[in-house]
Write a protein that holds these residues in place. Sequence first.
Motif, short mmCIF file in Angstrom:
data_model
loop_
_atom_site.label_atom_id
_atom_site.label_comp_id
_atom_site.label_asym_id
_atom_site.label_seq_id
_atom_site.Cartn_x
_atom_site.Cartn_y
_atom_site.Cartn_z
N ASP A 182 0.74 -0.66 0.27
CA ASP A 182 0.04 0.28 0.03
C ASP A 182 0.69 1.47 0.18
OD1 ASP A 182 -2.23 -1.72 0.00
OD2 ASP A 182 -2.13 -1.51 2.42
N TYR A 183 0.49 2.34 -1.23
CA TYR A 183 1.26 3.77 -0.57
C TYR A 183 0.98 4.49 -1.21
CZ TYR A 183 1.46 2.95 -5.35
OH TYR A 183 0.70 2.47 -6.83
N THR A 184 0.98 6.12 -0.92
CA THR A 184 0.21 7.35 -1.33
C THR A 184 1.66 7.37 -1.97
OG1 THR A 184 -0.85 7.56 0.75
CG2 THR A 184 -0.79 8.88 -0.82
N ALA A 185 1.03 8.28 -2.89
CA ALA A 185 1.64 8.65 -4.54
C ALA A 185 1.15 9.98 -4.91
CB ALA A 185 1.68 8.19 -5.46
N TRP A 186 2.21 11.46 -4.93
CA TRP A 186 2.07 12.46 -5.54
C TRP A 186 2.86 12.89 -6.61
CZ3 TRP A 186 3.07 11.20 -1.12
CH2 TRP A 186 4.90 11.48 -0.30
N ASN A 187 2.39 13.32 -7.74
CA ASN A 187 2.93 14.57 -8.67
C ASN A 187 2.20 15.76 -8.72
OD1 ASN A 187 1.14 14.70 -11.26
ND2 ASN A 187 0.85 12.53 -10.33
N ILE A 188 3.58 16.96 -9.11
CA ILE A 188 3.55 17.97 -9.62
C ILE A 188 4.18 17.74 -11.02
CG2 ILE A 188 5.56 18.79 -8.43
CD1 ILE A 188 3.39 21.99 -8.08
N GLY A 189 3.56 19.02 -11.89
CA GLY A 189 3.81 19.66 -13.13
C GLY A 189 3.78 19.90 -14.18
N ALA A 190 4.22 19.98 -15.43
CA ALA A 190 3.47 21.00 -16.74
C ALA A 190 3.55 20.38 -17.34
CB ALA A 190 3.83 22.70 -16.46
N ASP A 191 2.50 20.64 -18.41
CA ASP A 191 2.37 20.21 -20.13
C ASP A 191 2.10 21.55 -21.15
OD1 ASP A 191 -1.07 19.86 -20.92
OD2 ASP A 191 -0.39 19.75 -18.72
N VAL A 192 3.04 21.37 -21.51
CA VAL A 192 3.26 22.63 -22.77
C VAL A 192 2.56 21.78 -24.93
CG1 VAL A 192 5.49 23.76 -23.76
CG2 VAL A 192 5.29 23.27 -21.81
N ARG A 193 1.65 22.61 -24.63
CA ARG A 193 1.56 22.84 -25.91
C ARG A 193 2.15 23.10 -27.38
NH1 ARG A 193 -1.70 18.66 -28.39
NH2 ARG A 193 -3.27 18.77 -26.63
N LEU A 194 3.39 22.73 -27.94
CA LEU A 194 3.93 22.49 -29.23
C LEU A 194 3.53 22.99 -29.93
CD1 LEU A 194 7.18 19.32 -27.85
CD2 LEU A 194 6.20 21.75 -26.85
N THR A 195 2.67 21.90 -30.66
CA THR A 195 1.28 21.98 -31.77
C THR A 195 0.55 21.31 -31.53
OG1 THR A 195 2.81 20.56 -33.00
CG2 THR A 195 4.23 21.74 -32.96
N ASP A 196 -0.52 22.11 -32.78
CA ASP A 196 -1.80 21.55 -32.97
C ASP A 196 -1.92 19.90 -32.16
OD1 ASP A 196 -2.55 24.27 -32.94
OD2 ASP A 196 -3.04 23.77 -34.91
N TRP A 197 -1.23 19.44 -32.78
CA TRP A 197 -0.85 17.43 -32.47
C TRP A 197 0.10 17.05 -31.52
CZ3 TRP A 197 3.73 15.94 -34.52
CH2 TRP A 197 4.89 17.30 -35.02
N ALA A 198 1.52 18.17 -30.82
CA ALA A 198 2.32 16.90 -29.81
C ALA A 198 2.31 18.10 -29.03
CB ALA A 198 3.72 17.25 -30.34
N SER A 199 2.22 17.32 -28.19
CA SER A 199 2.92 18.35 -26.32
C SER A 199 3.74 17.38 -25.46
CB SER A 199 1.46 17.73 -25.56
OG SER A 199 0.58 16.53 -25.35
N LEU A 200 4.15 18.06 -24.56
CA LEU A 200 5.10 17.56 -23.41
C LEU A 200 4.98 17.77 -22.09
CD1 LEU A 200 8.43 16.93 -23.69
CD2 LEU A 200 9.14 19.13 -22.85
N ASP A 201 4.96 17.16 -21.10
CA ASP A 201 4.84 16.94 -19.92
C ASP A 201 5.67 16.80 -19.11
OD1 ASP A 201 2.01 16.39 -18.13
OD2 ASP A 201 3.59 15.13 -17.71
#
Length: 228
Positions: A182-201
């Motif tokens: 059993d565990y607790t997990a967390w995350n924080i970050g950003a996703d950037v829309r590079l083009t109309d069809w590509a993104s980077l997280d």
Amino acid sequence: MKRLALPLLAVALAAPAVASAQDIPGEFAFDFSVGTDNRSKGASKSEGDPFAMGSVEWGLNDFYVAAEVQTIEHSIGADLEPQISAGWRPEAAGFRFDLSATHKWYLNARPGTDGDAWEFTADASRRLTDRVDARLRFQYSPDSAGSTRSWTWVEARGRVRVHERVRVSAAVGRREQVNSRDYTAWNIGADVRLTDWASLDLRYYDTDVANPSAQYEDALVAVLNIGL
């Protein structure tokens, strides 16, 4: 490299079928991702190694069917995880729901190990302002792969759009498992829309597991997503 190429090959083979399906009612969507670590429910599915994932989805009104394959490193020896899902995305009282059932297979697992599993997901999301939205997720499996039996995962996530092409988000979740950790997990970050069809997280993950293995240790993960 061979494992990373297989999801791309599967999607490449599916792409002509999608292109030739213009007369079929509904809509098709294609997605491909590569990243530095395959994270799911806060934990690594690739033991901290890079991964690739490809999927195709067909939707009609609020219903959809999807097929996906991704590279993993499972404790039972499996290195590929194909899956098929069916789901429903209705809207009610200002909420957007996503209810789905998924069957997964774990390929190249050691003989005699449990190499498939069902997973059920219920998402409820809501737009709070023009820039802010929130989601609550509940997932359940009656019998996971390997020695793990049933498990539940509950996660809350919030997102804020800070720019036309940038969203910042954070999530925290709790996983409880029969015959596993059993565990607790967390995350924080950003996703950037590079083009109309590509993104980077770009995202930082961590868990409350003491003396963690590569599966549970903290990591900064980058994932490139391509969607059509």
